[in-house]
Design an enzyme around this catalytic site. Structure first.
Site, PDB file in Angstrom:
ATOM      1  CB  SER A  63      48.383  51.215  -0.605  1.00 50.30           C
ATOM      2  OG  SER A  63      48.438  51.237  -1.998  1.00 50.30           O
ATOM      3  CE  LYS A  66      47.455  54.921  -2.991  1.00 50.32           C
ATOM      4  NZ  LYS A  66      47.783  53.596  -2.954  1.00 50.32           N
ATOM      5  CB  SER A 120      43.912  52.092  -2.122  1.00 48.43           C
ATOM      6  OG  SER A 120      45.335  52.068  -1.609  1.00 48.43           O
TER       7      SER A 120
END
Length: 309
Positions: A63, A66, A120
């Site tokens: 993640s 992101k 997240s």
């Protein structure tokens, strides 16, 4: 720009090459001993590394992806007050994409971006890409184009969430990404939000979200940018900008064994910058690191053998 005394930085630079070749030598060379298999640190605003550990190795980043998703959204110029609809995925997620958000509900783009960063939220990141003017595929293409623009030569994206192990980057590349993200205060604000309650429409309901990095709640760290990540293949990951030795420092930590290992590594880097103390890591973390490095070496060896056949 904040400058580090030349007497401090020169021995650091001399040690980087040796450390990258053999990260187990970290403490013996006066560098910070880290549980993370791959790492880098730099003064914010500068792509030059204070130190690197396998810093150019392309690995899954989960993640941490992101952060690039946020950069593309913010630089697209889209209306942050537009209400976005959470639609069913048009392609299956590469990994567990469980979410509390209801399909068909709506939320402002600014709030979707906030929960994608600080908590997240994978469905949020997916929705940001799905609502891009050029669609989902165009969004992923924009992520890769931005990586090329930033000189992130070891980076490739296939989705905006990080659920795919095919999203890869290196610690040194992610320093460049962090510097680009720092140019947008909104990304810093949203990624360091401690808690947030999002108000959805269609139907009306609300959900509370918490930050996945416990250090954002500690004022002494002065965290100005943050993103965590985890996949089995990526290990525990953290990218953060925080105050260390009176300087804003970018810390990139990729592939750690346990949930607290990246935060422990951040603490060791902070102490090392302040005092030169390299610290130490637990035996289990050392074994994990050795196993991961051995697996990487074996993969590189098999690839070289195939090329030479």
């Amino acid at each position: 720009m904040i400058f580090i005394k030349r007497l401090f930085i020169m021995p650091v630079l001399l040690a980087v090459t040796l450390l990258s070749a053999n990260p187990v030598l970290a403490s013996s060379q006066g560098m910070p001993a880290l549980a993370s298999v791959n790492a880098a640190a730099a003064v914010a605003g500068d792509d030059a590394l204070l130190f690197g550990k396998n810093a150019d190795r392309p690995v899954p980043i989960a993640s941490i992806t992101k952060l690039m998703t946020a950069l593309v959204v913010v630089e697209s110029g889209q209306d942050m007050n537009e209400w976005l609809t959470f639609e069913e995925r048009h392609v299956p997620a590469a990994a567990n994409a469980w979410t509390r958000i209801r399909v068909g509900s709506r939320l402002k783009r600014s709030d979707v971006l906030r929960i994608a960063l600080m908590s997240s939220e994978n469905f949020a990141a997916y929705t940001l890409a799905r609502s891009y003017p050029d669609g989902f595929d165009g969004f992923v293409a924009a992520m890769n184009a931005k990586a090329v623009e930033l000189g992130m030569d070891n980076t490739r994206f296939v989705d905006p969430t990080g659920l795919s192990v095919e999203n890869v980057s290196s610690a040194s590349d992610l320093v460049r990404l962090a510097n680009a993200a720092l140019a947008h205060p909104l990304i810093g604000e949203y990624s360091t939000t401690g808690y947030y309650r999002a108000e959805f429409r269609g139907p009306r309901y609300s959900l509370s979200f918490g930050n996945t990095n416990a250090l954002v709640h500690r004022q002494s760290w002065g965290v100005g940018l943050s993103k965590t990540g985890y996949l089995t293949e990526a290990g525990r990951c953290l990218i953060m900008v925080s105050e260390m030795d009176s300087k804003p420092v970018i810390t990139v930590l990729l592939d750690s064994l346990g949930t607290r290992s990246p935060m422990g590594d951040a603490g060791r880097i902070k102490r090392w910058l302040a005092s030169g103390d390299p610290g130490s890591v637990a035996a289990a973390a050392k074994r994990y690191e050795q196993e991961k490095n051995a697996a990487w070496a074996a993969t590189e060896g098999s690839q070289t053998a195939r090329i030479n056949q």
